[in-house]
Enzyme design. Structure first.
Site, mmCIF file in Angstrom:
data_model
loop_
_atom_site.group_PDB
_atom_site.id
_atom_site.type_symbol
_atom_site.label_atom_id
_atom_site.label_comp_id
_atom_site.label_asym_id
_atom_site.label_seq_id
_atom_site.Cartn_x
_atom_site.Cartn_y
_atom_site.Cartn_z
ATOM 1 N N GLY A 7 0.781 -1.228 0.000
ATOM 2 C CA GLY A 7 0.000 0.000 0.000
ATOM 3 C C GLY A 7 0.812 1.277 0.000
ATOM 4 O O GLY A 7 0.256 2.365 0.116
ATOM 5 N N GLY A 48 3.400 -3.383 -4.043
ATOM 6 C CA GLY A 48 3.128 -3.617 -5.462
ATOM 7 C C GLY A 48 3.417 -2.347 -6.246
ATOM 8 O O GLY A 48 4.427 -2.218 -6.939
ATOM 9 N N ARG A 71 -7.515 3.771 -14.828
ATOM 10 C CA ARG A 71 -7.464 4.329 -13.478
ATOM 11 C C ARG A 71 -8.145 5.692 -13.359
ATOM 12 O O ARG A 71 -8.583 6.070 -12.291
ATOM 13 C CB ARG A 71 -6.017 4.375 -12.961
ATOM 14 C CG ARG A 71 -5.419 2.972 -12.825
ATOM 15 C CD ARG A 71 -4.113 2.935 -12.045
ATOM 16 N NE ARG A 71 -4.307 3.201 -10.641
ATOM 17 C CZ ARG A 71 -4.075 4.344 -10.041
ATOM 18 N NH1 ARG A 71 -3.589 5.363 -10.748
ATOM 19 N NH2 ARG A 71 -4.294 4.505 -8.766
ATOM 20 N N TYR A 74 -10.979 5.715 -10.678
ATOM 21 C CA TYR A 74 -10.661 6.414 -9.420
ATOM 22 C C TYR A 74 -10.374 7.904 -9.602
ATOM 23 O O TYR A 74 -9.910 8.555 -8.671
ATOM 24 C CB TYR A 74 -9.405 5.819 -8.756
ATOM 25 C CG TYR A 74 -9.223 4.331 -8.826
ATOM 26 C CD1 TYR A 74 -10.077 3.470 -8.138
ATOM 27 C CD2 TYR A 74 -8.180 3.781 -9.558
ATOM 28 C CE1 TYR A 74 -9.872 2.096 -8.186
ATOM 29 C CE2 TYR A 74 -7.973 2.406 -9.602
ATOM 30 C CZ TYR A 74 -8.828 1.579 -8.914
ATOM 31 O OH TYR A 74 -8.620 0.231 -8.964
ATOM 32 N N CYS A 93 -15.296 4.187 -27.085
ATOM 33 C CA CYS A 93 -16.621 4.794 -27.239
ATOM 34 C C CYS A 93 -17.277 4.931 -25.877
ATOM 35 O O CYS A 93 -18.162 4.153 -25.504
ATOM 36 C CB CYS A 93 -17.482 3.937 -28.143
ATOM 37 S SG CYS A 93 -16.883 3.997 -29.812
ATOM 38 N N GLU A 94 -16.804 5.888 -25.128
ATOM 39 C CA GLU A 94 -17.228 6.070 -23.752
ATOM 40 C C GLU A 94 -16.833 7.492 -23.367
ATOM 41 O O GLU A 94 -15.643 7.832 -23.417
ATOM 42 C CB GLU A 94 -16.465 5.043 -22.898
ATOM 43 C CG GLU A 94 -16.855 4.964 -21.481
ATOM 44 C CD GLU A 94 -17.812 3.797 -21.192
ATOM 45 O OE1 GLU A 94 -17.988 2.913 -22.050
ATOM 46 O OE2 GLU A 94 -18.378 3.816 -20.109
HETATM 47 N N1 LLP Z 1 -1.300 -6.939 -0.514
HETATM 48 C C1 LLP Z 1 -2.625 -7.078 -0.623
HETATM 49 C C2 LLP Z 1 -3.302 -8.098 0.164
HETATM 50 C C3 LLP Z 1 -3.344 -6.251 -1.488
HETATM 51 O O1 LLP Z 1 -4.659 -6.391 -1.565
HETATM 52 C C4 LLP Z 1 -2.662 -5.290 -2.261
HETATM 53 C C5 LLP Z 1 -3.377 -4.429 -3.193
HETATM 54 C C6 LLP Z 1 -1.271 -5.183 -2.126
HETATM 55 C C7 LLP Z 1 -0.618 -6.025 -1.235
HETATM 56 C C8 LLP Z 1 -0.453 -4.213 -2.905
HETATM 57 O O2 LLP Z 1 -0.783 -2.884 -2.668
HETATM 58 P P1 LLP Z 1 0.110 -1.725 -3.327
HETATM 59 O O3 LLP Z 1 1.466 -1.787 -2.661
HETATM 60 O O4 LLP Z 1 0.211 -1.996 -4.783
HETATM 61 O O5 LLP Z 1 -0.622 -0.485 -3.052
HETATM 62 N N2 LLP Z 1 -6.236 -1.179 -8.701
HETATM 63 C C9 LLP Z 1 -5.943 -0.209 -7.663
HETATM 64 C C10 LLP Z 1 -5.124 -0.791 -6.549
HETATM 65 C C11 LLP Z 1 -5.758 -1.991 -5.900
HETATM 66 C C12 LLP Z 1 -4.885 -2.569 -4.837
HETATM 67 C C13 LLP Z 1 -5.408 -3.881 -4.403
HETATM 68 N N3 LLP Z 1 -4.618 -4.540 -3.431
HETATM 69 C C14 LLP Z 1 -5.247 0.996 -8.284
HETATM 70 O O6 LLP Z 1 -5.069 1.011 -9.501
HETATM 71 O O7 LLP Z 1 -4.915 1.933 -7.594
#
Ligand code: LLP
Length: 432
Positions: free
Chosen positions: A249, A293, A331, A335, A362-363
């Site tokens: 996160g 991530g 995104r 969001y 087309c949106e």
């Molecule tokens: N661990 C778990 C259990 C998670 O659910 C997630 C992300 C991560 C790690 C990694 O989080 P990060 O370090 O990437 O923030 N699609 C959204 C983000 C969804 C994140 C879901 N879970 C976006 O584009 O912002």
């Protein structure tokens, strides 16, 4: 001048990524194009691994949350860097396995793992499974018994921390589909249940408070809450939890106003909490896992588009259309995420206008962004959208039957395709 430190301008006035001319990359590989800086990805992995060594005596594992960017090559990079991975589906597991990743370093997540996926995890030797609910615990216990194995399991806990992020991507609060709630007693009941499962090797707890978080307070609060729960489990159930997974996160710089902390600050902050709690309460220090991530790959990536027509709506806005859109970057429509953009072939010029970059789907809501400061842009120019390395390719779609772009990795020496551009034949490959 640019949001990511791997971006610069060369003598031609073109934008570069890790020293590579982005206009030349667009010519060579076509557009739209995802370009990822492999060196930066590796540096981020090393930062996380080092932070565990520095602040926690190496008693942990950094796992790349591969939902942020998944393809075979990234798992090879993770393997080479000594990272673990977080996988959330059969597809991610399969990709990692096919890339030769050591699946004992994979952590399998998800709030509704299918039996097929659980069996696949067993077949591939996935190291840890994070269980989300009681039904899943029962399924894991049964499948393990059928196969005469034991699954190493962590429980996903909702620590009740508000992570100050977009509500769609915050997950640690009680009203979330993920995990067991602490404050209702659900989590303690789940621990009792998992301890009683004969075919489960109960390792510990997991929490993930949300995504795109730019300070450490939420992580510290979550670490504190989880440690208190670990103590409660020890006191009430005489069970010593050996692993604590604090999720991912950590936020990145998307636009100038974002001010992320150096990535090793997260481990620094949570290690302080865990170390002192263990000392004060005579608890064995748990092995810590973290799951970054976005912060591993986000700033490492850009997307290159070719600009099409300009549409000036007097007193309202100027649209510039590009040859991609919500299909390669959903995104903004999901969001309202902000991005910084640069006209790659005019990167040394000042940004003199504010435009809406529109996609070609087309949106009406198909945009990369509104009110984006940009150099004067004309049809044929190359537009680079910055910090698109996370959750862009991985969330791309074939809406309107658009082909997914290629992914190119650049490093200090070379550039290479790691995911081929889709063709129209790829688009119809499953059509009967
Ligand atoms: N661990 C778990 C259990 C998670 O659910 C997630 C992300 C991560 C790690 C990694 O989080 P990060 O370090 O990437 O923030 N699609 C959204 C983000 C969804 C994140 C879901 N879970 C976006 O584009 O912002």
């Amino acid at each position: 001048m640019f949001v990511s430190e791997n971006l610069d301008v060369n003598e031609k006035g073109n934008l570069t990524i890790n020293g590579k001319d982005t206009v030349a990359l667009a010519e060579k590989y076509g557009t739209p194009l995802y370009v990822m800086d492999e060196d930066m990805i590796r540096t981020h992995c090393r930062t996380y691994i080092e932070s565990i060594k520095k602040y926690y005596d190496g008693q942990g594992m950094a796992c790349f949350a591969s939902k942020a960017f998944s393809c075979k090559e990234i798992y090879r990079v993770m393997q080479q860097e000594g990272m673990g991975i977080d996988v959330v589906s059969g597809g991610e597991m399969y990709t990692a396995y096919k890339a030769g990743f050591d699946m004992s370093k994979a952590v399998f997540h998800g709030n509704n793992k299918t039996e097929e996926e659980i069996n696949m995890a067993a077949d591939l030797g996935v190291g840890r499974i994070v269980a989300d609910n009681v039904f899943e615990l029962e399924t894991l216990d049964r499948i393990a018994a059928e196969r005469n194995i034991k699954f190493a399991v962590l429980l996903r806990i909702k620590p009740g921390v508000d992570a100050h992020t977009h509500s769609f991507i915050s997950t640690g609060q009680i009203d979330s589909k993920f995990g067991f709630a602490l404050e209702t007693g659900e989590a303690l009941d789940a621990v009792k249940k998992v301890i009683s499962c004969k075919n489960i090797d109960f390792r510990g707890l997991h929490c993930h408070i949300g995504s795109s978080i730019l300070d450490t307070q939420g992580f510290e609060a979550a670490a504190e809450i989880m440690m208190k729960f670990i103590k409660q489990i020890k006191d009430e159930l005489s069970f010593e939890v050996s692993e604590l997974n604090l999720g991912g996160g950590f936020g990145i710089k998307y636009v100038e106003s974002d001010d992320p902390l150096p990535y090793d600050e997260y481990m620094n902050a949570v290690a302080k909490i865990v170390n002192s709690f263990c000392k004060e309460n005579n608890i064995t220090r748990p092995f810590i896992l973290i799951e970054p991530g976005r912060s591993v790959v986000g700033s490492a990536g850009i997307t290159l588009y070719r600009a099409g027509g300009r549409k000036i709506i007097p007193n309202i806005r100027t649209y510039i259309s590009v040859d991609g859109g919500m299909c390669d970057n959903p995104r903004y429509i999901l969001y309202q995420s902000e991005y910084d953009a640069v006209v790659a072939n005019k990167a040394s010029e000042p940004k003199t206008e504010k435009v809406t970059i529109a996609g070609k789907c087309c949106e009406t809501g198909d945009m990369i962004g509104e009110n984006m400061p940009l150099q004067h842009c004309e049809p044929g120019d190359i537009i680079a959208v910055c910090a698109t390395g996370a959750y862009n390719y991985s969330m791309s779609s074939n809406y309107n039957r658009l082909c997914k772009p290629a992914v190119v990795f650049v490093n200090s020496e070379s550039d290479r395709i790691v995911v081929k551009r889709e063709t129209y034949d790829d688009i119809i490959r499953n059509d009967i």
